[in-house]
Design an enzyme around this catalytic site. Structure first.
Site, PDB file in Angstrom:
ATOM      1  N   ASP A 239     -48.724  45.421  82.363  1.00  0.00           N
ATOM      2  CA  ASP A 239     -47.705  46.346  82.858  1.00  0.00           C
ATOM      3  C   ASP A 239     -48.170  47.750  82.461  1.00  0.00           C
ATOM      4  O   ASP A 239     -48.064  48.150  81.304  1.00  0.00           O
ATOM      5  CB  ASP A 239     -46.352  45.993  82.226  1.00  0.00           C
ATOM      6  CG  ASP A 239     -45.277  47.000  82.596  1.00  0.00           C
ATOM      7  OD1 ASP A 239     -45.583  47.993  83.281  1.00  0.00           O
ATOM      8  OD2 ASP A 239     -44.118  46.790  82.177  1.00  0.00           O
TER       9      ASP A 239
ATOM     10  N   CYS B 110     -34.040  48.940  78.606  1.00  0.00           N
ATOM     11  CA  CYS B 110     -34.492  47.700  79.269  1.00  0.00           C
ATOM     12  C   CYS B 110     -35.510  46.969  78.402  1.00  0.00           C
ATOM     13  O   CYS B 110     -36.493  46.409  78.921  1.00  0.00           O
ATOM     14  CB  CYS B 110     -35.084  47.981  80.646  1.00  0.00           C
ATOM     15  SG  CYS B 110     -33.927  48.719  81.788  1.00  0.00           S
TER      16      CYS B 110
ATOM     17  N   GLN C 143     -46.253  52.649  81.844  1.00  0.00           N
ATOM     18  CA  GLN C 143     -46.204  53.786  80.915  1.00  0.00           C
ATOM     19  C   GLN C 143     -47.587  54.331  80.556  1.00  0.00           C
ATOM     20  O   GLN C 143     -47.682  55.333  79.848  1.00  0.00           O
ATOM     21  CB  GLN C 143     -45.454  53.398  79.631  1.00  0.00           C
ATOM     22  CG  GLN C 143     -43.979  53.150  79.834  1.00  0.00           C
ATOM     23  CD  GLN C 143     -43.231  54.366  80.378  1.00  0.00           C
ATOM     24  OE1 GLN C 143     -43.727  55.487  80.380  1.00  0.00           O
ATOM     25  NE2 GLN C 143     -42.017  54.132  80.859  1.00  0.00           N
TER      26      GLN C 143
ATOM     27  N   HIS D 190     -40.807  45.514  78.595  1.00  0.00           N
ATOM     28  CA  HIS D 190     -39.691  45.986  79.422  1.00  0.00           C
ATOM     29  C   HIS D 190     -39.158  44.760  80.180  1.00  0.00           C
ATOM     30  O   HIS D 190     -39.921  43.854  80.500  1.00  0.00           O
ATOM     31  CB  HIS D 190     -40.252  47.030  80.387  1.00  0.00           C
ATOM     32  CG  HIS D 190     -39.232  47.725  81.225  1.00  0.00           C
ATOM     33  ND1 HIS D 190     -38.693  47.166  82.356  1.00  0.00           N
ATOM     34  CD2 HIS D 190     -38.672  48.958  81.111  1.00  0.00           C
ATOM     35  CE1 HIS D 190     -37.846  48.027  82.906  1.00  0.00           C
ATOM     36  NE2 HIS D 190     -37.814  49.120  82.160  1.00  0.00           N
TER      37      HIS D 190
ATOM     38  N   LYS E  47     -43.497  57.308  88.054  1.00  0.00           N
ATOM     39  CA  LYS E  47     -43.742  57.657  86.655  1.00  0.00           C
ATOM     40  C   LYS E  47     -45.085  58.364  86.505  1.00  0.00           C
ATOM     41  O   LYS E  47     -45.574  58.566  85.399  1.00  0.00           O
ATOM     42  CB  LYS E  47     -43.724  56.401  85.777  1.00  0.00           C
ATOM     43  CG  LYS E  47     -42.359  55.723  85.674  1.00  0.00           C
ATOM     44  CD  LYS E  47     -42.451  54.565  84.705  1.00  0.00           C
ATOM     45  CE  LYS E  47     -41.287  53.595  84.842  1.00  0.00           C
ATOM     46  NZ  LYS E  47     -40.031  54.126  84.327  1.00  0.00           N
TER      47      LYS E  47
HETATM   48  C1  LIG Z   1     -42.990  49.632  80.562  1.00  0.00           C
HETATM   49  C2  LIG Z   1     -42.229  49.602  81.865  1.00  0.00           C
HETATM   50  N1  LIG Z   1     -42.460  48.618  82.725  1.00  0.00           N
HETATM   51  C3  LIG Z   1     -41.835  48.538  83.901  1.00  0.00           C
HETATM   52  C4  LIG Z   1     -40.895  49.473  84.256  1.00  0.00           C
HETATM   53  C5  LIG Z   1     -40.208  49.342  85.566  1.00  0.00           C
HETATM   54  O1  LIG Z   1     -40.546  50.389  86.431  1.00  0.00           O
HETATM   55  P1  LIG Z   1     -39.799  50.549  87.813  1.00  0.00           P
HETATM   56  O2  LIG Z   1     -38.364  50.758  87.487  1.00  0.00           O
HETATM   57  O3  LIG Z   1     -40.423  51.743  88.441  1.00  0.00           O
HETATM   58  O4  LIG Z   1     -40.021  49.299  88.575  1.00  0.00           O
HETATM   59  C6  LIG Z   1     -40.594  50.516  83.383  1.00  0.00           C
HETATM   60  C7  LIG Z   1     -39.563  51.520  83.720  1.00  0.00           C
HETATM   61  O5  LIG Z   1     -39.055  52.220  82.878  1.00  0.00           O
HETATM   62  C8  LIG Z   1     -41.288  50.590  82.153  1.00  0.00           C
HETATM   63  O6  LIG Z   1     -41.064  51.570  81.276  1.00  0.00           O
END
Ligand SMILES: Cc1ncc(COP(=O)(O)O)c(C=O)c1O
Length: 420
Positions: free
Chosen positions: A196, A366, A199, A120, A222
């Protein structure tokens, strides 16, 4: 005939879903509605113990501090970490930026960062910037057959690798990263690993490998918690020598006119009044997912994946993105909707789906480098939560049938397109 799948937790327990009866909410990978217990925990705190934390000697201020530190303890226990390794942030993005800031103080020109092609942007852009500013080389671990190419990874890790940035589960492919191998290989060459977990945190049981990673980042919203709260878990040996990113109130030991001295512990990285209510909500969300059981959630999502794959395969032109192996996926599915050999833009698909009550996501999610590597610009995505039922998936199928009828194609069974 497929067996119906019921929700793990009744949608009545989620006020958003209870008040939107017709809604098939299929965008849990973006954000999850909050259950009553999480909302109630925040409301109770605001009603009884709301106050500024770490600043007051009066009773409600102390109660607020205790509740906030109690939330930190809950997060630490959840991750198998120490309390003083948990930093509250605004979201996963801020957590990843903080980690990149900390690493920028350590990495040197010529060092290498290994990053997966499925990241992402939140786990890419902070590293791009560090690389650009510090003369660091970024290398990519390719994605193959919808999953991380472990042979490519193994080949690219060298003594120069100082950091491996990896998602625990892809927000597009749904693929689950073999964290145990990734972490072990990185640690063999002395590289740090940042996971990260945005998810995976509410979809997969926490593995020992996750705990062994040097950094973990995720968001509350999430995982059935509120927005405005995220976590960076960083190992103590890192934090002890790290510079704070946000400087200001509440994070100093001493402030002479010229140069302040930082506090030790998480407070050093939490300058300003922290998101206290949100931290309480996050702790309640953690208790919620633990009570439901992460292994149970994973199994529920796999059943929904299998159900959706089967039903969607009967539509006349769904091209799935990612692996068709249900065991290596979380509850995230992305696809192209093909008519006359041409993909319909996912925004059209999502717009029509919305008219049928199905909330799905469209676009590049993204994850532009991933989509570009797959030769795509956009995909539609559905993702499940503890409230999702096979009826919701049926709602999606109805919606996709609506897409095909809008584009004037009769539905005929079994005309699938090979997955990417
Ligand atoms: C894999 C992953 N990492 C990071 C993020 C970023 O999360 P946030 O927008 O809550 O900072 C997302 C958001 O969709 C994501 O799917």
């Amino acid at each position: 005939m497929l067996k119906p799948i019921t929700s793990l937790i009744a949608r009545e327990q989620f006020p958003l879903l209870a008040s939107n009866h017709e809604l098939h909410y299929l965008d849990s990978a973006a954000t999850t509605p909050q259950p009553d217990v999480v909302l109630a925990a925040q409301a109770e705190f605001v009603r009884t113990s709301y106050g500024p934390v770490h600043r007051s000697v009066y009773d409600v201020g102390v109660a607020a501090t205790n509740a906030y530190e109690g939330a930190r303890h809950t997060v630490a226990q959840f991750l198998g970490a120490r309390d003083d390794e948990i930093i509250f942030t605004k979201n996963a993005t801020e957590a990843l930026n903080l980690a990149a800031w900390i690493e920028a103080g350590r990495l040197e020109a010529g060092d290498e960062i290994l990053i997966s092609g499925a990241e992402h942007h939140s786990n890419l852009l902070p590293w791009q910037r560090v690389a650009c500013r510090r003369g660091i080389v970024m290398k990519w671990i390719e994605v193959k057959d919808g999953a991380l190419d472990m042979a490519d990874y193994q080949q690219k890790v060298t003594a120069k690798t100082k950091l491996v940035a990896i998602t625990a589960a892809s927000n597009v492919l749904g693929s689950i990263t073999p964290l145990a191998q990734v972490v072990a290989i990185a640690h063999q060459v002395g590289a740090r690993v940042i996971v990260d977990a945005a998810q995976s945190v509410a979809r997969l049981p926490n593995s020992p490998a996750l705990c062994e990673a040097d950094y973990i980042a995720f968001s509350g919203h999430k995982m059935y918690g509120p927005t405005g709260i995220g976590v960076l878990r960083a190992k103590q040996n890192i934090l002890a020598h790290a510079e704070p990113l946000h400087v200001g109130g509440g994070m100093v030991a001493k402030t002479p006119r010229q140069a302040a001295m930082w506090l030790d512990g998480p407070a050093r990285f939490e300058g300003g009044t922290p998101p206290v209510v949100e931290a309480i909500g996050l702790a309640a969300a953690i208790s919620f997912v633990q009570e439901v059981g992460l292994a149970t959630i994973h199994m529920h999502e796999q059943s929904l994946n299998a159900y959706a794959f089967k039903k969607m395969s009967e539509l006349p032109g769904i091209r799935f993105v990612g692996t068709t192996d249900m065991n290596s996926r979380v509850g995230i599915m992305a696809w192209q909707t093909i008519v006359d050999d041409q993909p319909i833009h996912s925004h059209d698909v999502a717009t029509i789906a919305n008219t049928c009550g199905a909330a799905i996501r469209a676009g590049h999610h993204c994850a532009e480098p991933l989509l570009t590597a797959l030769g795509l610009t956009d995909v539609a995505r559905a993702s499940w939560g503890v409230y999702t039922t096979s009826q919701d998936v049926d709602g999606l199928i109805q919606a996709l049938a609506g897409v095909y009828s809008t584009f004037a194609l009769p539905i005929k069974k079994g005309a699938t397109v090979p997955s990417l």
